[in-house]
Scaffold this motif. Structure first.
Motif, PDB file in Angstrom:
ATOM      1  N   PRO A  91       0.812  -1.221   0.000  1.00  0.00           N
ATOM      2  CA  PRO A  91       0.000   0.000   0.000  1.00  0.00           C
ATOM      3  C   PRO A  91       0.848   1.274   0.000  1.00  0.00           C
ATOM      4  O   PRO A  91       0.508   2.248  -0.675  1.00  0.00           O
ATOM      5  N   ALA A 117      -4.810   1.263  -2.844  1.00  0.00           N
ATOM      6  CA  ALA A 117      -4.250   1.601  -1.529  1.00  0.00           C
ATOM      7  C   ALA A 117      -5.358   1.800  -0.502  1.00  0.00           C
ATOM      8  O   ALA A 117      -5.206   1.434   0.665  1.00  0.00           O
ATOM      9  N   GLY A 121      -4.839  -0.704   2.242  1.00  0.00           N
ATOM     10  CA  GLY A 121      -4.045  -0.017   3.253  1.00  0.00           C
ATOM     11  C   GLY A 121      -4.737  -0.008   4.609  1.00  0.00           C
ATOM     12  O   GLY A 121      -5.929  -0.292   4.724  1.00  0.00           O
TER      13      GLY A 121
END
Length: 212
Positions: A91, A117, A121
């Motif tokens: 990420p 991401a 993430g």
């Protein structure tokens, strides 16, 4: 040869009988535990190898970022997501790649990278990715999509930035009163940690006719 009394012989016979009844189960349990230990050690080794390889790729990506090599950064970020998507490097590397893609005017790639991401993430990385994705959407006049991203509550450190960008989106939509409220919320959140952005917030509010 050992000579046992009747009591000892009875205990021995009981143990033999118990073992015949439960010995197979005990052996299976021991084998299962041993297999679990081996599997756990193997998983730890695999995780360590994944982290090592992902770290090397991330280091190469950082070097490519310094050189502003957009193509290489994109390739390395793609390799990180494909092969090491479960590591923390993926990420972060994708977030960095998106920044370079956006700077190069490749909004389509930047959006795809930032969306990945956001999806993969955690914590601050996800908050930053969502903020940057909303900024790209604002640049593309995808206002509703940007507001949707900004509706997700971030960590306290990002509250002001989210509110300010929301204000920018609302200004672009011509929603002055709502934009003023968003800027004021950003200013209120910034009072705890004043910075250079506070002056800009005051200017934005003044431009809308709002007093801070």
């Amino acid at each position: 040869m050992a000579v046992y009394d009747l009591e000892e012989q009875e205990q021995i016979d009981n143990i033999k009988t118990w073992w015949k009844q439960h010995g197979t189960l005990i052996a299976w349990v021991i084998s299962a535990l041993a297999a679990a230990v081996v599997a756990w050690q193997g998983w730890n080794w695999y995780q360590s190898q994944q982290a090592t390889q992902a770290g090397a790729l991330f280091g190469a990506l950082q070097q490519a970022m310094v050189k502003q090599d957009t193509q290489k950064v994109r390739l390395l970020a793609g390799e990180l997501t494909e092969k090491f998507g479960g590591t923390a490097y993926a990420p972060l590397g994708t977030l960095m790649a998106a920044k370079l893609s956006f700077a190069a005017g490749d909004n389509k790639t930047a959006r795809a990278q930032l969306a990945w991401a956001v999806a993969h993430g955690k914590d601050e990385i996800r908050d930053i990715a969502r903020l940057r994705l909303a900024a790209v959407q604002l640049d593309e006049q995808a206002y509703d999509e940007a507001l949707k991203e900004l509706a997700n509550p971030p960590a306290p450190a990002f509250v002001a930035a989210y509110a300010e960008l929301k204000g920018d989106v609302l200004v672009a939509q011509g929603k002055v009163a709502e934009a003023r409220s968003a800027y004021q919320a950003a200013l209120d959140a910034s009072r705890a940690a004043p910075g250079p952005g506070v002056q800009l917030l005051h200017q934005k509010l003044d431009a809308l006719g709002g007093a801070a």
